[in-house]
Design a protein around this motif. Sequence first.
Motif: not given
Length: 275
Positions: A78-95
């Motif tokens: 999971f941590a690796d996928l989140v890192q990939k998503a971060y580098l791909a500029r996927v919004q990783l916060w939400s309300d």
Amino acid sequence: GIPLSRVRASATDTSKVANTSATAASTGADLNGKAAQDAAGTLRKRLVEFTAKTYHCAPEDVVLADGTVFAGELAIPFADLVQKAYLARVQLWSDGFYATPGLSWDRETMSGNPFGYFAYGAAVAEVIIDTLTGEWKLLKADALYDAGNSLNPAIDVGQVEGAFIQGMGWLTTEELWWNPNGKLMTHAPSTYKIPGVSDCPDNFNVRLFKNRNAFDSIHRSKAVGEPPLLLPFSVFLAIRDAIASVGDYRFNPPLRAPATGEAILDAVDAVRAMA
């Protein structure tokens, strides 16, 4: 059982935003929990869509479980996928936002459905009183509380214990009185008697009743903030029962609340006069 509390629906609530509603009436976990769940669902959807696009699979083939993201036959930490998503500029916060559904209330006709569910509980208390001084002591208390599918049993049991002792003080020692000039005399810890550790019974047993909430609350739990405050009515009624023994249980003691030492002595004298 007697319904202890009905979770009041303050129309809406949000999580982590300005001007959010108060957590009064034990709505903190119910409202903010569902709002947080809504926010988490949005993030999950983004990660699933990113995973499907990155690993060329259908979104329905993506599974997030046990710290791992499964994309078809692939397993990615999971941590690796989140890192990939971060580098791909996927919004990783939400309300998140939650409004309790299906609620209504008409003050004029006193009709509607103002609450999502009921919480239930039962308690038994054993007390001893001194008929000469009005002093009393709680010897034992057993309480069972309906917490639904408890979010955290250790915290919820502590909430019940605290509410029980708080309610016991409300019904026995916490008396407000004013002098003839209208000045409040019970204005400080020296005069306004809240219960302390020494007021807790040596034998204090609290259990949670597993009763999965039929209402769609957060993880099907139930509020455990204020509802248990009513369980110590068992203490007040046990004191009244003890006073009734003075008259061989033939009379109903006129015990007022809070059942202070003075109130207990007045009730004892009244029973003796009846006898």
